[in-house]
Write an enzyme that holds these catalytic residues in place. Structure first.
Site, mmCIF file in Angstrom:
data_model
loop_
_atom_site.group_PDB
_atom_site.id
_atom_site.type_symbol
_atom_site.label_atom_id
_atom_site.label_comp_id
_atom_site.label_asym_id
_atom_site.label_seq_id
_atom_site.Cartn_x
_atom_site.Cartn_y
_atom_site.Cartn_z
ATOM 1 N N ASN A 59 33.148 67.569 86.988
ATOM 2 C CA ASN A 59 32.536 68.901 86.878
ATOM 3 C C ASN A 59 33.439 69.914 86.173
ATOM 4 O OD1 ASN A 59 30.567 67.787 88.544
ATOM 5 N ND2 ASN A 59 31.643 68.453 90.391
ATOM 6 N N TYR B 124 45.426 70.716 87.227
ATOM 7 C CA TYR B 124 46.651 71.258 87.817
ATOM 8 C C TYR B 124 47.737 70.183 87.871
ATOM 9 C CZ TYR B 124 49.576 73.743 91.243
ATOM 10 O OH TYR B 124 50.614 74.365 91.885
ATOM 11 N N LYS C 148 51.447 70.044 86.172
ATOM 12 C CA LYS C 148 52.672 69.953 86.962
ATOM 13 C C LYS C 148 53.441 68.659 86.662
ATOM 14 C CE LYS C 148 52.353 73.919 88.988
ATOM 15 N NZ LYS C 148 53.310 74.978 88.645
#
Lengths: 428, 466
Positions: free
Chosen positions: B318, B372, B376
């Site tokens: 999504n 994310y 990272k």
């Protein structure tokens, strides 16, 4: 005694909010303190004793007699920094800049902050004259009977409060109504006003978008941009608004869209000597060159030539004369947009041979200014106009414009209630 | 963000109930306050064989790391000695509780020698004080001698398991020395790992090389004196804590954050006596403005802390382009561009430190965080890749990976989810922003020049992604 030019190091303001909006519960002291703290944070002035802080508010509670000093005490500045209040209507912010700059120029202080704040949301409301007289008489009475007798004079009508108004005491006309007369007399068109207003919004929005405001403004109470700003504003859309001022005149043109709204906000400017700035590793954006104030007899004068907000025309003429400058010597013009028509009438007056001869005592008109140099990052129509905060907004913004350009001169012109005008020159 | 469970469980009533019912009992962590000693009580040092790291006892004694003459002992492991505790009488220290246990396993070369470690800890662990510190020192496997490397790598398993066994806020960590690193390289890491600054660092392996420069710390209450730091995302949470910790340790701080966060940012700047720089690090002119600010106001830059980060969580199925791009742009691409510009600017002074905030999400992954975690994990790759170039310029570049830290962000989680997540680590509680800040501060010390290209987790030995 040698005279040095004061440096404009930078500024800070909070976003301006529409009346009874996000700052409805913020007092003048809250806003001025937050604005000072933002300035302290930007320039690392925590615990610093500055020469002075001069600021003021047009609408001020009587309890705020020491508004600026109280704000300093609440800020991160050294409590050993003296402060005082100034009130010169919408000229307050620029007048404080002149005062601080002059003291720096004379070597009396090395650094200082000028500023202003205003709230129409948290405005002082006075009791009626009848109630005030009765209360004072009761206070003076020597016994209970006397007190009751004094209080018995209070009538229901006395209980209605007197909110502050922006009408001129000597004419009873509001500023907008005064300007409507000037607008009509100088035949300033509705289209020209709407175009100026739309341009103001578009230019301020562009300034935000390119990050120009990033080191001029610190958010406050959820606002990160001026609340009044409408980036998509167009002259066509503004043309649909109904006139609100001069509606009893034959052809009213002044609307809420081409007039500044009532606004809450605060601004500050950090000024210093060049040496002080260097010692503190701070930049010098521009220097404060000179300033002039003027006033017109709007009470008894001519409807066209002596309009309430036309005093800057006189001040600028005298300032240019003294500095041996013409409009061609300037790179930027910051003419406060109290109303779009104020700017346009001021420009028209400078181009008008009769006005320049009869009122400014000049053999030739000052002439036209290059409109591409006018209010290049928007002005009060877009940002809003918290009366005393406008001067600081303009000084900091103009200084940064000059610094970005690398060199040049800027002219500031601000009209004020009471038929006054405060103007100044900055140079980088 | 108070941890009510932690407070309750450490009250007399709560302790009784928890013991009977078998509830988790998170200990109260020891956190550094300005002026605190490294350890509050004595430290015990043990080692494999007769030859440990040269100068280690002197380091521990001489710089006041807790190994104090008279109430402590340097234990030469002798299997034949009673209880395997060495020659110093336990009677002298019988009631003594150890604040720290340091075991020098650097000389271990075959698995059989690891029993000396067992002997040391079996005797000493029972007397480890609450919030005690265990540090094992080994040498990094070199990929040449299988017996040697097996022995060295065994320490990894020991420390990870021991960290899970410790209670009452105690931690265990492993320092692996590389190449010719000696005792001098250990001063910074030991000061950090033994002190309250490492409260939430548990079960971790820190690889330490030789000091790149010998410039020491004159005053350990101000280890960052004279340094100029920029902290991005400094307006709140972890960034604000980093700004405060660096300032407390003596650094002058440029607090940077988005213009929209300016109100909170100015408060942080005023609290730490720094300057507020309203800056969108993802904007094209960001590097130029940062460099100009540091240059004109401070004349140079020493510490660059990339803390600013955003989350835009969605399942990958999504995930919108906007969510994907914005997270990568802010969390990773901005750091790449800023570091490049800073390294090329000549503004970074000798001994500079670049520290990036990674996340355990970037190590273990997290459902709904492909973007994310990409950013990272990317940061971790960046740090490793840049380490040699940065070292050549005289600095270091490292990452700190926080686990579950109590911030506004985690406070927004549903109560039950948050309570469970808080306990899923060996310390059975969430970390605080200051815990991350202390790890960042440690990497910034002049004494940390031997730590480069590393990822230091501040996660209480999070069970996820261990």
């Amino acid at each position: 005694m040698s005279i040095r030019r004061a440096a404009v190091v930078g500024g800070n303001r909070i976003p301006f909010a529409r009346a009874n909006g996000p700052y409805a519960r913020a007092s003048n002291q809250d806003m001025l303190t937050a604005t000072l703290d933002g300035l302290v944070a930007r320039f690392g002035l925590q615990g610093e004793r500055l020469g002075e802080v001069a600021a003021g508010a047009v609408l001020k509670h009587s309890q705020d007699f020491n508004l600026t000093r109280e704000s300093v005490l609440g800020s991160a500045l050294s409590p050993f920094t003296p402060a005082y209040d100034v009130q010169q209507a919408c000229g307050t912010g620029l007048e404080t800049t002149i005062l601080v700059a002059n003291k720096i120029a004379l070597g009396q202080i090395d650094s200082g902050v000028a500023g202003g704040v205003d709230t129409v949301s948290d405005a002082p409301i006075a009791v009626s004259e009848g109630l005030r007289t009765a209360l004072l008489n009761a206070n003076r009475a020597k016994d209970v009977t006397g007190r009751l007798r004094a209080l018995a004079k209070i009538r229901p009508a006395h209980l209605l409060p007197n909110p502050p108004s922006n009408s001129e005491p000597r004419t009873g006309l509001s500023m907008g109504e005064h300007q409507a007369i000037t607008t009509a007399e100088w035949q300033i068109s509705r289209t020209a006003q709407d175009e100026l207003a739309a341009a103001s919004h578009q230019k301020l929005a562009a300034a935000y978008d390119r990050g120009f405001m990033d080191d001029l403004l610190t958010p406050f109470l959820t606002l990160t941009r001026d609340q009044n700003l409408r980036p998509d504003s167009t002259a066509e859309a503004l043309a649909a608004l109904s006139p609100v001022f001069g509606t009893r005149l034959p052809n009213p043109t002044m609307t809420a869209g081409n007039s500044t709204p009532l606004t809450d906000g605060a601004s500050t400017v950090l000024l210093s000597s060049d040496e002080w700035a260097a010692e503190h590793n701070l930049p010098v954006l521009a220097h404060f060159v000179d300033a002039e104030t003027a006033a017109v007899d709007y009470v008894h004068g001519d409807r066209k030539y002596d309009g309430l907000l036309l005093a800057p025309t006189h001040a600028v003429a005298r300032l240019l004369e003294r500095n041996k400058l013409t409009f061609d010597d300037f790179d930027f013009f910051e003419i406060h947009e109290a109303f779009a028509s104020t700017v346009l009438a001021t420009l028209a007056a400078w181009e008008d041979a009769d006005f320049c001869r009869d009122r400014l005592g000049r053999s030739a008109p000052l002439g036209a200014i290059d409109r591409s140099k006018l209010n290049v990052n928007g002005s009060s129509l877009a940002a809003g106009h918290p009366f005393a905060a406008t001067g600081g907004r303009i000084v900091a913004s103009l200084a940064k414009q000059l610094h970005e350009k690398g060199s040049g001169r800027g002219l500031i012109s601000i009209c004020a209630a009471g038929g006054q005008g405060v103007v100044a020159i900055l140079q980088a | 963000m108070s941890d009510r469970y932690l407070t309750l469980i450490n009250s007399p009533f709560g302790r009784t109930v928890a013991t009977r019912v078998g509830l988790p009992r998170p200990g109260v962590l020891r956190r550094y306050q300005l002026g605190d000693p490294v350890l509050e009580g004595p430290l015990r040092l043990g080692r494999v064989g007769a030859d440990g790291i040269k100068g280690l006892p002197e380091l521990l004694t001489g710089v006041g790391l807790g190994l104090v003459e008279g109430d402590s002992e340097v234990v030469s492991q002798d299997r034949d000695a009673s209880c395997g505790v060495g020659s110093v009488s336990t009677r002298e220290t019988g009631r003594q509780r150890w604040s720290g246990l340091v075991f020098d396993a650097s000389a271990a070369s075959r698995p059989g020698e690891l029993a000396e470690l067992r002997d040391f800890f079996a005797g000493a662990l029972r007397r480890l004080a609450p919030a005690g510190r265990v540090v094992v020192i080994g040498r990094q496997p070199q990929g040449q001698d299988p017996v040697l490397d097996a022995t060295r790598n065994a320490l990894d398993g020991i420390i990870r398991s021991l960290a899970k066994e410790l209670r009452a806020g105690a931690t265990a960590n492993l320092v692996l020395l590389t190449g010719d690193a000696d005792a001098a390289a250990l001063e910074g890491p030991l000061r950090f790992l033994l002190s309250g600054r490492s409260a939430y660092v548990d079960g971790q392996v820190l690889v330490v090389g030789a000091l790149a420069d010998e410039s020491g710390v004159a005053d350990w209450n101000q280890p960052l004196a004279g340094r100029v730091a920029v902290v991005t995302g400094a307006a709140r949470g972890i960034g604000a804590a980093i700004a405060a910790a660096l300032a407390r340790d003596g650094a002058r701080v440029i607090a940077a954050d988005l213009p929209a966060a300016g109100e909170a940012l100015s408060k942080v700047a005023n609290q730490v006596g720094g300057t507020a720089l309203q800056l969108d690090i993802a904007a094209p002119q960001a590097a130029g403005r940062l460099i100009q600010h540091a240059e004109t106001r401070y004349g140079g830059l020493d510490l660059v802390i990339h803390n600013a980060g955003i989350t835009r969580d969605k399942l990958l199925a999504n995930m919108s382009v906007k969510h994907w791009d914005s997270v990568l742009a802010v969390n990773l691409e901005a750091q790449l561009l800023l570091n490049r510009a800073l390294l090329d600017s000549g503004l970074l002074r000798a001994g500079h430190r670049l520290v990036s905030l990674a996340s355990t999400s970037g190590i273990a992954g997290n459902r709904g965080q492909t973007n994310y975690a990409a950013s990272k994990a990317g940061v971790i790759g960046m740090v490793r890749s840049w380490s040699s170039e940065v070292a050549a310029q005289g600095g270091t570049i490292n990452a700190v990976a926080p686990g579950f830290i109590d911030t506004d962000m985690t406070h927004a989680m549903p109560f039950a989810t948050r309570e469970v997540a808080r306990r899923l680590n060996s310390l059975q509680q969430a970390g605080l922003p200051v815990d991350v800040a202390e790890a960042v501060g440690f990497l910034c010390w002049p004494a940390s020049s031997g730590v480069n290209g590393q990822v230091l987790r501040v996660c209480g030995q999070n069970l996820v992604g261990a």
